[in-house]
Write a protein that holds these residues in place. Structure first.
Motif, short mmCIF file in Angstrom:
data_model
loop_
_atom_site.label_atom_id
_atom_site.label_comp_id
_atom_site.label_asym_id
_atom_site.label_seq_id
_atom_site.Cartn_x
_atom_site.Cartn_y
_atom_site.Cartn_z
N LEU A 330 8.93 90.44 60.31
CA LEU A 330 9.68 91.44 61.40
C LEU A 330 10.81 91.09 61.53
CD1 LEU A 330 7.15 90.15 64.37
CD2 LEU A 330 6.83 92.08 62.74
N LEU A 331 11.34 92.43 61.86
CA LEU A 331 12.88 92.54 62.11
C LEU A 331 13.05 92.60 63.70
CD1 LEU A 331 15.92 93.06 61.60
CD2 LEU A 331 15.38 95.41 61.50
N LEU A 332 13.82 91.64 64.26
CA LEU A 332 14.00 91.67 65.69
C LEU A 332 15.28 92.35 66.10
CD1 LEU A 332 12.68 88.08 66.83
CD2 LEU A 332 11.34 89.98 66.24
N ASP A 333 15.23 93.51 66.60
CA ASP A 333 16.55 94.20 66.71
C ASP A 333 16.67 94.59 68.39
OD1 ASP A 333 18.70 95.64 66.27
OD2 ASP A 333 17.52 97.60 65.80
N GLY A 334 17.20 93.49 69.08
CA GLY A 334 17.20 93.81 70.42
C GLY A 334 15.85 93.42 71.31
N LEU A 335 15.15 92.44 70.93
CA LEU A 335 13.87 92.18 71.38
C LEU A 335 14.23 91.44 72.89
CD1 LEU A 335 10.89 91.79 71.63
CD2 LEU A 335 10.91 89.71 70.58
N PRO A 336 13.68 92.13 74.03
CA PRO A 336 13.87 91.48 75.36
C PRO A 336 13.31 90.17 75.44
CG PRO A 336 13.47 93.87 75.58
CD PRO A 336 13.03 93.48 74.03
N ALA A 337 13.94 89.25 75.97
CA ALA A 337 13.53 87.70 75.81
C ALA A 337 14.19 86.86 77.13
CB ALA A 337 13.87 86.87 74.50
N HIS A 338 13.25 85.84 77.49
CA HIS A 338 13.89 84.94 78.55
C HIS A 338 13.85 83.50 77.65
CE1 HIS A 338 13.26 87.93 81.67
NE2 HIS A 338 12.50 87.96 81.26
N ARG A 339 15.03 82.82 78.07
CA ARG A 339 15.08 81.41 77.64
C ARG A 339 14.22 80.46 78.32
NH1 ARG A 339 18.68 77.66 78.96
NH2 ARG A 339 19.99 79.07 80.02
N LEU A 340 13.25 79.86 77.63
CA LEU A 340 12.57 78.71 78.21
C LEU A 340 13.16 77.32 78.25
CD1 LEU A 340 8.84 79.46 77.30
CD2 LEU A 340 9.98 80.15 79.33
N SER A 341 13.63 76.91 77.33
CA SER A 341 14.25 75.53 77.11
C SER A 341 15.65 75.70 77.76
CB SER A 341 14.12 75.02 75.72
OG SER A 341 15.16 75.85 74.96
N GLU A 342 16.23 74.46 77.97
CA GLU A 342 17.86 74.09 78.20
C GLU A 342 18.46 74.59 76.91
OE1 GLU A 342 18.29 70.12 79.01
OE2 GLU A 342 17.00 70.11 80.69
N LYS A 343 19.49 75.26 76.73
CA LYS A 343 20.06 75.48 75.55
C LYS A 343 20.41 74.32 74.59
CE LYS A 343 23.16 78.93 77.45
NZ LYS A 343 24.68 79.41 77.97
N GLY A 344 19.99 74.63 73.22
CA GLY A 344 20.14 73.60 72.32
C GLY A 344 18.65 72.55 72.28
N ARG A 345 17.86 72.86 73.32
CA ARG A 345 16.53 72.08 73.25
C ARG A 345 15.31 72.50 72.91
NH1 ARG A 345 16.80 66.81 73.51
NH2 ARG A 345 14.75 66.80 74.73
N GLY A 346 15.53 73.47 71.97
CA GLY A 346 14.47 74.35 71.44
C GLY A 346 13.51 73.67 70.69
N VAL A 347 13.84 72.75 69.71
CA VAL A 347 13.09 71.97 69.00
C VAL A 347 12.39 71.12 69.47
CG1 VAL A 347 13.07 70.48 66.94
CG2 VAL A 347 14.46 72.53 66.83
#
Length: 635
Positions: A330-347
């Motif tokens: 998939l090419l994501l080209d401006g996919l609207p999204a919301h951040r769930l985690s704190e910044k830098g805490r994705g893993v």
């Protein structure tokens, strides 16, 4: 007579000697085509009641013999271990009654859908007839029925309704265990759906994911959503920290737009996804490594012209197995999204997801083993070879028995991990339970993945040539099993994860392991029939303790070389203890005891065996390079 001659003319069961090599056995049952002269012996045709000169294979005739196919019966009723486990741990009538009814539905209805998903795999329609980009992934009607069924049967919901308290996960996974081999791989989107619900629940069910959580865990087909898991990129695989290039551009309303290329997106036709990306700052810069990754939630939607919003499907993956399920680039080209985690805490935020999906992977592995054993067992009552049914050949039954032992071990190992997960989610887990869950999740996933490939491969062999014929549906079992040792971490990656969790817990996970394994043996201390098995597990635990003590004094590279064998040892020993424990309960059968004894005949602690041979000395790493690349060690 020499040993070789004796082997060549060995007496087979039934009392008649047959030459195995050299002189061919006499031909029999060949119908003769010639007409006998008067006064000569009657022809075979005449003896069989056929007119003289009869040609059995003339024209379109293909003979009178047709091999019966194996019959899939109710997987719940056919699985004595599953029924016994449920009677022991979850004796409520409602659970067993539901599994019984679901088993009937799987055998008589759902299995046909699974085959339809296999023969009608998804296809990508990128453009409409007038050249407009549409990116429609077309799946079979059966794939859509699987989604409705999953909601109706609560295959995700059960884990969140928790009607059976701490045993709710065992109940849910038992149902998935029955479903998996007939699901047409729909268990894969269910695994990711379950994982997404777990992440949302652990982060707190609030806007913007409150509706999504409700849809992921509903029993209403019209409202049910599945989730994708879009983590892997071209550089990625398991190394998402250095391999993720997707960026998240902040928007004025607090949302984000994602731009990147996702190399491997399973269940691409899902309604939503969780994915990793790097947040850009005001200058457009991002943070490298795992510290720069955040977790995002995005819905998959289309605009009024029917185009995917912010997504282009580049192509579907052409895979060895799991062909029933759409996997895409998939090419994501401006996919609207919301951040769930704190910044830098994705893993860190996807840890709960990995626990769930790895358990689902292990359930699928145990289920694949059980299915091929069930079919092979039925086939052995129908197929005749060398004058008798396969079930009457001791060597064939011995092979099936070995497969059964592996299947039983895998089932008990995975169910114990489900038990621990259920305790954690119900708030009754001890620290000891938490340590065990952390250690055993990767151990069970890596070990059952390997078991599944071996057992299913052996199972196909039990059908002879028919096991290799695509339209029997049997080869698909093996092709689909191969993904189980790859998805959600390969065997080596998960072996290193085992070392990581040992180090991060300062050895507490191993302490919990030893304590619980020994407690499982305690109930068998006075059971004489299990004494050989108890002795083997006890010895293996002692060997493992010695290995750990020695390894602690060596260079870090020593443990890394031993990681795979250590993980195997942890799996085999613990499984042996579980088999012994199950053989001790009041409702246990003689096969339960026999399975425990047979399991414990193997080398339960290969890491100690290989340590004695010097397999983990650092010099062996150099010799490995020399061997693999066929070049002498320099210097």
């Amino acid at each position: 007579m020499s040993v070789c001659s004796a082997l060549l003319t060995c007496r087979v069961a039934g009392g008649r000697s047959k030459v195995l090599r050299g002189v061919p056995p006499p031909l029999s049952h060949i119908r003769l085509a010639s007409v006998a002269e008067p006064g000569t012996r009657r022809t075979v045709e005449e003896e069989l009641g056929q007119p003289a000169g009869y040609l059995p294979f003339s024209g379109a005739k293909i003979g009178s013999f047709f091999q019966e196919r194996p019959v899939l019966k109710n997987p719940f009723l056919e699985d004595a271990l599953l029924r016994g486990y449920m009677r022991r741990h979850l004796p409520q009538e409602a659970a067993s009654s539901d599994l019984h009814a679901f088993g009937e539905r799987v055998a008589n209805e759902v299995d046909v859908w699974g085959r339809e998903c296999e023969v009608n795999p998804p296809r990508l329609v990128q453009f409409d007839p007038w050249g407009h980009r549409v990116d429609h992934i077309v799946t079979s009607p059966a794939w859509k029925r699987m989604k409705d069924l999953s909601a109706q049967e609560g295959l995700v919901a059960i884990g969140y309704e928790r009607s059976f308290g701490e045993w709710s996960r065992v109940y849910q996974m038992s149902k998935l265990y029955i479903f998996s081999p007939s699901s047409g791989l729909y268990t894969c989107p269910l695994a990711m759906t379950d994982g997404a619900a777990k992440v949302i629940q652990s982060r707190g069910v609030s806007w913007p994911v409150d509706e999504a959580y409700s849809r992921l865990t509903t029993r209403q087909p019209k409202h049910f959503w599945t989730s994708g898991q879009w983590m892997t990129e071209r550089q990625g695989g398991s190394d998402v920290g250095s391999g993720t290039e997707t960026v998240a551009v902040p928007q004025t309303d607090g949302s984000y737009k994602l731009h990147g290329f996702k190399w491997f997106t399973s269940a691409t036709d899902a309604d939503m996804t969780l994915t990793l990306a790097r947040v850009q700052d005001r200058t457009g810069a991002t943070t490298a490594g795992s510290r720069g990754l955040s977790l995002f939630y995005a819905e998959v939607s289309r605009d009024e012209d029917g185009r995917l919003t912010g997504i282009e499907v580049q192509r579907l993956k052409d895979k060895l197995g799991t062909r029933q399920m759409p996997t895409a680039e998939l090419l994501l080209d401006g996919l609207p999204a919301h951040r769930l985690s704190e910044k830098g805490r994705g893993v860190a935020s996807i840890a709960d997801m990995l626990t769930i999906t790895r358990i689902h992977n292990s359930i699928s592995a145990a289920a694949a083993m059980r299915r091929v054993v069930q079919l092979a067992r039925d086939y052995a009552t129908r197929r005749t070879a060398f004058g008798k049914l396969l079930k009457d050949h001791p060597l064939h039954i011995q092979t099936l028995a070995r497969m059964e032992v592996e299947t039983r071990g895998a089932f008990l190992l995975v169910m114990d991990v489900c038990r621990l997960l259920g305790r954690e989610e119900s708030g009754v887990a001890t620290r000891h339970d938490a340590h065990l869950l952390r250690l055993l999740t990767p151990v069970a996933k890596l070990y059952t993945g390997k078991q599944a490939v071996a057992v299913v491969s052996e199972g196909l062999e039990s059908f002879g040539g028919q096991g290799y014929i695509e339209d029997t549906g049997l080869p698909g079992l093996l092709r689909d099993a191969q993904v189980l040792s790859i998805w959600e971490g390969t065997t080596n990656v998960l072996s290193l994860d085992v070392l990581r969790c040992v180090a991060r817990s300062s050895g507490m996970v191993l302490q919990a392991y030893f304590t619980h394994a020994k407690s499982l043996l305690a109930g068998a201390s006075g059971v004489s029939r299990l004494a050989p098995a108890v002795k083997s597990v006890d010895l293996a635990l002692s060997q493992l303790e010695v290995f750990v003590q020695v390894a602690a004094t060596r260079a870090p590279g020593y443990l890394e070389l031993a990681a795979r064998d250590l993980a195997y040892s942890l799996a085999r020993i613990y499984t042996g203890a579980l088999l012994i424990d199950h053989a001790c309960w009041v409702g246990a059968s003689s096969p339960d005891t026999y399975a425990a004894l047979r399991w414990c005949e193997q080398d339960l602690c290969p890491v100690a065996t290989k340590q004695e041979r010097g397999c983990y000395d650092l010099s062996s790493a150099s010799h490995d390079v020399e061997l693999v690349y066929d070049r002498p060690i320099q210097g």
